[in-house]
Design an enzyme around this catalytic site. Sequence first.
Site, PDB file in Angstrom:
ATOM      1  N   LEU D 227       0.817  -1.373  -0.005  1.00 53.33           N
ATOM      2  CA  LEU D 227      -0.148   0.109   0.103  1.00 53.33           C
ATOM      3  C   LEU D 227       0.848   1.433   0.039  1.00 53.33           C
ATOM      4  O   LEU D 227       1.617   1.467   0.836  1.00 53.33           O
ATOM      5  CB  LEU D 227      -0.738  -0.023   1.155  1.00 53.33           C
ATOM      6  CG  LEU D 227      -1.901   1.301   1.231  1.00 53.33           C
ATOM      7  CD1 LEU D 227      -2.835   0.947   0.171  1.00 53.33           C
ATOM      8  CD2 LEU D 227      -2.703   1.058   2.835  1.00 53.33           C
ATOM      9  N   ASP D 228       0.764   2.032  -0.956  1.00 54.56           N
ATOM     10  CA  ASP D 228       1.224   3.338  -1.026  1.00 54.56           C
ATOM     11  C   ASP D 228       2.837   3.460  -1.241  1.00 54.56           C
ATOM     12  O   ASP D 228       3.673   4.400  -0.888  1.00 54.56           O
ATOM     13  CB  ASP D 228       0.830   4.233   0.018  1.00 54.56           C
ATOM     14  CG  ASP D 228      -0.587   4.677   0.259  1.00 54.56           C
ATOM     15  OD1 ASP D 228      -1.187   4.603  -0.948  1.00 54.56           O
ATOM     16  OD2 ASP D 228      -1.169   4.766   1.111  1.00 54.56           O
TER      17      ASP D 228
END
Lengths: 284, 284, 284, 284
Positions: D227-228
């Site tokens: 994530l990210d």
Amino acid sequence: MAETATLLISCPDRKGILAEVTGFIARNGGNILHADQHIDFQKSIFFMRIEWDLSGFKIPKGEIEKAFRPIAQQFKMNYQLHFSSEVKRVAIFVSKYDHCLYELLYRFKAGELKGELVTVISNHRDLQPVVEMFGVPFVYSPKSRENKREAEEREIEILEREGIDLIVLARYMQILSDRFVNRFRNRIINIHHSFLPAFVGAKPYHRAYERGVKIIGATSHYVTEELDQGPIIEQDVVRVTHRDSVEDMIRKGRDLEKLVLARAVKWHLENKVLVYDNKTVIFE
Amino acid sequence: MAETATLLISCPDRKGILAEVTGFIARNGGNILHADQHIDFQKSIFFMRIEWDLSGFKIPKGEIEKAFRPIAQQFKMNYQLHFSSEVKRVAIFVSKYDHCLYELLYRFKAGELKGELVTVISNHRDLQPVVEMFGVPFVYSPKSRENKREAEEREIEILEREGIDLIVLARYMQILSDRFVNRFRNRIINIHHSFLPAFVGAKPYHRAYERGVKIIGATSHYVTEELDQGPIIEQDVVRVTHRDSVEDMIRKGRDLEKLVLARAVKWHLENKVLVYDNKTVIFE
Amino acid sequence: MAETATLLISCPDRKGILAEVTGFIARNGGNILHADQHIDFQKSIFFMRIEWDLSGFKIPKGEIEKAFRPIAQQFKMNYQLHFSSEVKRVAIFVSKYDHCLYELLYRFKAGELKGELVTVISNHRDLQPVVEMFGVPFVYSPKSRENKREAEEREIEILEREGIDLIVLARYMQILSDRFVNRFRNRIINIHHSFLPAFVGAKPYHRAYERGVKIIGATSHYVTEELDQGPIIEQDVVRVTHRDSVEDMIRKGRDLEKLVLARAVKWHLENKVLVYDNKTVIFE
Amino acid sequence: MAETATLLISCPDRKGILAEVTGFIARNGGNILHADQHIDFQKSIFFMRIEWDLSGFKIPKGEIEKAFRPIAQQFKMNYQLHFSSEVKRVAIFVSKYDHCLYELLYRFKAGELKGELVTVISNHRDLQPVVEMFGVPFVYSPKSRENKREAEEREIEILEREGIDLIVLARYMQILSDRFVNRFRNRIINIHHSFLPAFVGAKPYHRAYERGVKIIGATSHYVTEELDQGPIIEQDVVRVTHRDSVEDMIRKGRDLEKLVLARAVKWHLENKVLVYDNKTVIFE
């Protein structure tokens, strides 16, 4: 949210103004939400924006102005009193460029701009479908050298009939007459596609390219009789390099123009702008 | 670090330039470290900066130019050949403002600016202690309306005797004669305390304040005969508001001026700037 | 310039605070120069900075605090009262990096930072000549794992003996003990070479390079017991690209660090910073 | 405009690559329009983007790749060959936030984004009218914890059937499965509403407010399994102060998000992005 009142004040600087104004609000049970003041020491002018909650305020809304007047007179104030329930009525003027128009249409629709977009007036039919897609009335008002005066008369008539408070020139490629400008003093916002006072007038990106600048800009300002000389509300810039052609500058500039114009319109609609001496105080 | 050679080239755009130049380096065993090219499509001019490692390069340093000349002639190139071992000799001109001077003194001392700071010349004695504190020779060259020509003659003599490659005007409050400018074409860098072309000439911060701009800037450029009209090397800006007095703008501007000037000097010293058509190509 | 008094106030938000404070000043003949207030609506806290001209103020300087105390008690205020004639006493801690040190030395010398630079303390001798070149006393305070506690004790002794109001860590590469931090709560300003909260701790530029960010930053903050977690005073950023090596980032970052730190120190010395809830209110 | 070919290359750095590639184009009569190269000296990798005019190029379009292959093999190149006549096919995923969606819809319509917007897929019906107002097919693909896998399968099916080249997550509030991400490696662009790596994950504006940062940002990146954490394409920032509430940050952030995402999508569609080592090279 409860209703609020906002006072915008300018007056000669003197001892006691702030105490007097805040005392007026406190004595009458008002809760101050925002208070912002500024003094121009060079010219000895006092400016203020003060906003307070009306719930529990002892003076009825309709009598606040009268109650405040003695203070205003004592300090020789120019002042405006606004209420958060007021909805300013807005007209957009546009020609063929659509980026600023879209940005404003979107922001009015999204509720980010506090106000009612009453009409979009254009000297071309090109953007009629866009405007109508957003459900906003479109007025076609063609302009030629011959009919310019009459066209403007008609436009003024529409603006007055509709009770328009603010006119936004969203890359409108026509110069307004002094008469028009005078009628809506400090109520016409333009976006100029340069970092004013650089590149006043036509084709600023071409001239920026010719000059070889390393940064380009956009400026939103109130329209006055002199071209691109009105009080500046907001400016922003973006870097360019030797690699950027005129077309690249135009493209990069569009992103500036639409944001700079949107910010200026937002502040005006929220009663955060005071004009004096061909400049602005922005109570952001 | 091994020694490198750098070619700066401009010529009419044509097929095959890049292949020819890179072929020349590859055939002779050079390892290209940086290659940056640009085409001005409007004027059909090709620009290039190419830097390669000289270790293992088959042509001795002293013969590279001769070996390259046929290619240059074939493509009608303007070109410069530089070596990383060269140390450019720099003179700073300064009056009484010290912020740009300090910045440059510090950066030369810290080794951030590649070059030798040979002398600081000033029309006032005020900054002599600062310059000498950094161990740099200081020349006092007073200027009055009467002696201006002679003073400049003496300065030119010093600059030529010292073999100065670059002159930096670090807020030097004197206008150079055309003769002076012409002698050091594209080798005099000035810092102007505005966002050119806005506020050409004197007192730009005062005029920025008067105009009510929301952003101020600084511009470094090569000096030409026309005041503040030379090729722009670098610009930067900072936000101001109605709260900023002229003094605040001057203070905020100082931080811009010193950084913008330092960047321009750095790029010049690293042979990253090409001038054409009163503009610059910056191979950063 | 005439002497001024400044009140920095925070208290639970309630009706009438502004009227009471401005009334106090007006009643006693004070002319308000700057008034800036802020309400944290989430936590219902009122903040204010108000500065007024003491010429003609009816209460003698030495009795203002006593006179104001009843208002402060009524509204449960935390407050500080400062006078423009006060000169804050400053100590800089530094290790080997010199860019922030130079910047501060220059700004104190140029009078841009209001305060007296009393001493520079370092765990290395490298920067002693620089400090002494500017005529500032230098204290060599070497630190090893073994002597750390004693060294700090000695430093605290010096700081207290000299009556130091503000400690600036100008890229000081040592972590201060909780005891030290606690002794100078909200009076130690650090510069961290990243855009906090990104890259807390060591080698932020290396980690920025590894992560491939397109913008790097610097952050000045008050030091607390937790590393790089104190209240942020100021931040700024600069663009980087894939072309920038770690060394380029370090170089570009230096220009950020010194400006960001200088701004934070300036605001602190001008009593423009209020700390609450591990955040700052900057009355710029 | 005439058709152009673009080569995107990465390979181990070695002498002669640039000469070989430019020689290939020159020998076959190609006119180079843009050439940009970069060397990661730390990892010794060479990167290049080169674009040339196909008019007059001796090798027919369909045979260029074959003709180039021996060079590619000699230098162990990863390469992509693109033609300006190609039109990339794009799908947008969106939930309920509309600002990024509008921006992209407008830019595709205005022709600023080179590509065909084939479909907009959403897990809510809210934005269907907006999408259809712009004449773009809308697919409603509701997602619950239970049906997530099936829903994704259906989506992949649509994307493959439609031959989608690029997926843009325009504030899409769903996390994609590893399977999905893997299927469209380096072809899914997300916009995260923080300055990564600060504030990974949910509610970054709330956390930025809590931390008291003075600048907020937005980041567009390729989506990876973590994530990210994917390769960052573009970032931008805007200043905030203690006066900005979380809502103000969200509002200011929207303007960043839409511009940052639009730039990333533009560069990807113009084949200006190379991914390596979880970073990007942007040949802007």
